[in-house]
Enzyme design. Structure first.
Site, PDB file in Angstrom:
ATOM      1  CE  LYS A  77      37.141  16.651-164.227  1.00 21.19           C
ATOM      2  NZ  LYS A  77      36.632  18.083-164.522  1.00 21.19           N
ATOM      3  CB  SER A 152      33.537  17.263-166.735  1.00 21.26           C
ATOM      4  OG  SER A 152      34.529  18.289-166.161  1.00 21.26           O
ATOM      5  CB  SER A 176      33.794  20.997-165.375  1.00 22.64           C
ATOM      6  OG  SER A 176      33.208  20.857-166.728  1.00 22.64           O
TER       7      SER A 176
END
Length: 466
Positions: A77, A152, A176
């Site tokens: 990420k 996210s 997320s």
């Protein structure tokens, strides 16, 4: 090879039936073919990845025990710091940022044998459950390129769904890990706070944000958890249970489980296809022999707790960024930071008192039940051009957070929560189901999710790749 599970690939690699170079090469070719349409992986390192794969093959040739993620490609990420690899946090302010050190979750994955192939897309500073930013643009849903992949950890979820990587890391404050998993028909697990320790961390005692695993199956999710979980003295809230606990088989007799379910957490607006997925999940657990009842904890005050503590953490972490660059931070994020700046000591004290009361109400609820079934998101994937949905089931949403309450109320309660594929709309859009457990009952949640997955096989339905 790109469609094998992580556990299948790990077995093939350990047996010497495929090499790390073959596995990484196959995934790089899938990325080259598919990523331009989806925009899930935003920094790609093919030469670096193949060099690591060559080193992994040499390690295996020398003999000895192999780490659990040996030879498996991983894009991290883009809010997780990676040594020597660009990490932008989805903001032009850090478009050329290259950290000097790995953060702990990356450190553990690399030590576990994972091969870094790049970074996955995020919203600006991971704020919001829709992945778009001014550095790389939006990530698109592999099941419908006109729709959001969530966020996210949206780049991670889309990359998994497309077979660009077998495992993915993410983080979750308000959903997320869970929301993008629901939108992309993969699995996302929000562990109990402290299960996956975080470092470096300026607010190390905070419990609202966690890091955790994603995959295409529950068993693969548990495999990655087994590598990134476990105590670390650098995290004051890290739990003592060793990560290896989660590497064992998840198969278990679940017929004794006491299952509660709620379609709306006590009154939230939820679209009908999402309600139907939760209803169907409750029926599946009934067919598995579980005791199933419609019930829900009292989430009173979860809204205030989450909004207050989130604003406080955002101001503490990003207030200086806003001061130095007032015109370079997206409006909704800037408003969150300003809200944190306006909090008083009394506001924070009240939030912590309400937080404590919420925890005990939920703790007592789970003395009656083992798991709770809920919506992950209150709506199905929305058009990718929207910054956020302004209406859910006919009710107006006034901020970019409003539509995520079904996820972030659970965050406020401190519970482990799994997003597992729960079916599809008539138009073919994925819908996840959220399986929630008592604080620190992570293994119970994973076993329940595994049983549901094996009974339904929703996760087996893959997108038609662009």
């Amino acid at each position: 090879m790109c469609d094998f599970t992580a556990r299948e690939l790990a077995a093939l690699l350990a047996a010497g039936e495929v090499s790390a170079r073959e596995v990484v090469g196959a995934h790089l070719r899938r990325i080259e073919a598919v990523n331009p349409a989806v925009n899930a992986i935003v920094t790609l390192l093919p030469e670096h990845a193949m060099d690591q794969a060559h080193a992994a093959d040499q390690l295996q040739a020398r003999g000895g025990d192999l780490p659990p993620l040996h030879g498996l490609p991983m894009a991290h990420k883009d809010t997780h710091d990676t040594a020597g690899i660009r990490t932008t946090y989805g903001t032009p302010l850090l478009a050329d940022n290259v950290p000097a050190h790995d953060e702990l979750i990356v450190e553990r994955m690399r030590a576990g044998g994972a091969i870094t192939i790049g970074k996955t897309n995020v919203p600006e500073f991971a704020a919001g459950s829709h992945t778009f930013n001014r550095v790389f643009g939006p990530t698109r849903n592999p099941y419908d390129l006109t729709r959001s992949a969530g966020g996210s950890s949206g780049g991670a979820a889309a990359a998994l769904a497309c077979g660009m990587q077998p495992l993915a890391d993410g983080s979750d404050m308000g959903g997320s890990l869970r929301n993008p998993a629901s939108f992309c028909n993969v699995v996302g697990f929000r562990p109990s706070p402290g299960r996956v320790p975080t470092w470096p961390e300026d607010m190390a005692w905070a419990t609202m944000a966690v890091q955790g695993p994603m995959a295409r199956t529950v068993a693969d999710t548990a495999l990655l958890l087994s590598v990134v979980a476990g105590p670390d003295p650098r995290s004051p809230i890290s739990l003592e249970t060793p990560g290896s606990t989660f590497r064992k088989s998840l198969h278990a007799d679940v017929s004794a489980l006491r299952v509660a379910w709620s379609p709306d957490l006590g009154g939230l607006p939820v679209e009908r296809p999402v309600v139907a997925a939760v209803e169907d999940a409750a029926a599946v657990f009934g067919e598995l022999g579980c005791t199933v009842e419609r019930d829900c904890p009292d989430f009173t005050s979860a809204e205030e707790v989450f909004r207050t503590l989130r604003a406080w953490q955002f101001e503490a972490g990003l207030g200086g960024v806003l001061d130095r660059n007032p015109d370079a931070v997206k409006y909704d994020l800037a408003e969150n930071i300003r809200a944190g700046r306006g909090l008083t000591a009394a506001d924070l004290a009240r939030a912590e008192q309400l937080h404590t009361a919420l925890y005990h109400r939920v703790r007592l609820f789970f003395e009656q039940y083992d798991v709770l079934l809920l919506p992950v998101s209150q709506l199905v994937p929305f058009p990718v051009e929207w910054e956020w949905p302004h209406e859910v089931a006919g009710e107006a949403m006034h901020t970019y957070l409003d539509w995520m309450r079904s996820a972030y109320w659970v965050s406020a309660a401190g519970c482990p929560a799994l997003s597992v594929p729960g079916g599809f709309t008539a138009g073919g859009l994925p819908v996840g189901v959220q399986i929630v457990g008592a604080p620190r009952a992570d293994l119970t949640v994973l076993r329940a999710g595994y049983a549901f997955e094996q009974a339904t096989h929703h996760a087996a339905r893959r997108p038609v790749l662009p």
